[in-house]
Write an enzyme that holds these catalytic residues in place. Structure first.
Site, mmCIF file in Angstrom:
data_model
loop_
_atom_site.group_PDB
_atom_site.id
_atom_site.type_symbol
_atom_site.label_atom_id
_atom_site.label_comp_id
_atom_site.label_asym_id
_atom_site.label_seq_id
_atom_site.Cartn_x
_atom_site.Cartn_y
_atom_site.Cartn_z
ATOM 1 N N HIS A 29 -3.694 -7.314 -28.609
ATOM 2 C CA HIS A 29 -4.045 -6.385 -29.672
ATOM 3 C C HIS A 29 -3.396 -5.033 -29.409
ATOM 4 O O HIS A 29 -3.585 -4.445 -28.335
ATOM 5 C CB HIS A 29 -5.557 -6.194 -29.760
ATOM 6 C CG HIS A 29 -6.284 -7.399 -30.259
ATOM 7 N ND1 HIS A 29 -7.651 -7.534 -30.173
ATOM 8 C CD2 HIS A 29 -5.826 -8.518 -30.875
ATOM 9 C CE1 HIS A 29 -8.006 -8.709 -30.703
ATOM 10 N NE2 HIS A 29 -6.911 -9.312 -31.126
ATOM 11 N N HIS B 239 -14.229 -6.142 -19.231
ATOM 12 C CA HIS B 239 -14.163 -7.179 -20.257
ATOM 13 C C HIS B 239 -12.734 -7.448 -20.710
ATOM 14 O O HIS B 239 -12.483 -8.410 -21.433
ATOM 15 C CB HIS B 239 -15.038 -6.826 -21.462
ATOM 16 C CG HIS B 239 -14.639 -5.560 -22.164
ATOM 17 N ND1 HIS B 239 -15.070 -4.319 -21.752
ATOM 18 C CD2 HIS B 239 -13.871 -5.343 -23.245
ATOM 19 C CE1 HIS B 239 -14.581 -3.389 -22.557
ATOM 20 N NE2 HIS B 239 -13.848 -3.991 -23.475
#
Length: 276
Positions: free
Chosen positions: A146, A101
């Site tokens: 992130h 993912h």
């Protein structure tokens, strides 16, 4: 009975308990198995159903402080305060992993940290989303990085950096060949020593709010810092990240979540780099 021999298993068990109580587990924070969920709208494992897939993922459906959110200026309080984020980033060995993912870069050891409001957080990993998960005034950007940090008491702080299509991203350029090697696999490779200080965090303002992880289990209480400076990433780099992951994660951005009246602040800040 040999008393010394009987003590050995007890000491061993106590050592294990102490080890797991001291060493934080990022695996307990973020799901590593990409087969358990996806980003496809309408899918049984899509974002609208994450909270139904496993009991411990309930926050994904019922949480009141979920991420990402739209950082809308009319809801943001401008704080006339100068805040310092201190980076103690040092080069260390890193692993590049295709989680299906997303593509994740994980640093070994605890050589790199940041300090926010007196709390020290260890840099654990960084990963990419495309398009961006957070939006500013409703505008969604082409990518988002992130940087996930964790304190000794397992509090989580994430720095979010937004990107638009433009010049190649210098930090990602150093990893492109390795990303190609793990494209469409579940492999991880050692990429040697990587300096996280090379990730540019320019700009003088940032948004700060309390939210959650943006993947299951959607753990809440995450301290989010989203830089207002928009960096650049080339179209080729963005395509590479999308082609490397599985088909159902080519656009791996969780839908925006309700703000639910949360406090969102806009700070002026200074990032300092220091040696430990």
């Amino acid at each position: 009975m040999n008393m010394e021999g009987s003590k050995a298993p007890i000491i061993y068990l106590l050592s294990l308990v102490l080890f797991f109580s001291v060493v934080p587990s990022i695996l307990a924070q973020e799901v590593e198995d990409e087969r358990e969920f996806n980003y496809m709208k309408g899918s049984e494992r899509g974002p609208e159903h994450w909270g139904e897939l496993r009991p411990e993922w309930g926050n994904c459906s019922t949480g009141e402080m979920q991420s990402p959110i739209d950082l809308w200026h009319s809801r943001v309080k401008v704080v006339p305060k100068f805040e310092e984020i201190t980076r103690f980033y040092r080069p260390s060995n890193a692993l590049l992993r295709n989680r299906g993912h997303d593509i994740e870069l994980e640093w070994e050891g605890e050589r790199s940290t940041i300090e926010i409001n007196g709390t020290r957080y260890i840099l654990r990993q960084t990963h990419w989303h495309s398009p961006s998960e957070h939006t500013i005034n409703g505008k969604r950007y082409d990518g988002e990085l992130h940087m996930v940090h964790q304190s000794r008491d397992e509090k989580i702080a994430v720095i979010g950096l937004l990107y638009k299509i433009g010049k190649p991203n210098h930090f990602l350029s150093k990893l492109e060949n390795q990303v190609r090697l793990i494209s469409e696999t579940t492999l991880e490779i050692n990429v040697g020593v990587v300096n996280p200080a090379k990730i540019k965090m320019g700009g003088r303002n940032f948004y700060r709010y309390i939210g959650s992880l943006t993947t299951p289990p959607c753990t809440e209480g995450v301290l989010w810092t989203v830089n207002t400076r928009i960096g650049t990433i080339s179209q080729e780099q963005l395509d590479l990240l999308r082609e490397a992951v599985h088909d159902d994660a080519e656009r791996n951005a969780r839908p925006l979540q309700p703000s639910n009246g949360r406090k969102m602040n806009l700070y002026t800040h200074m990032i300092k780099n220091r040696q430990q």
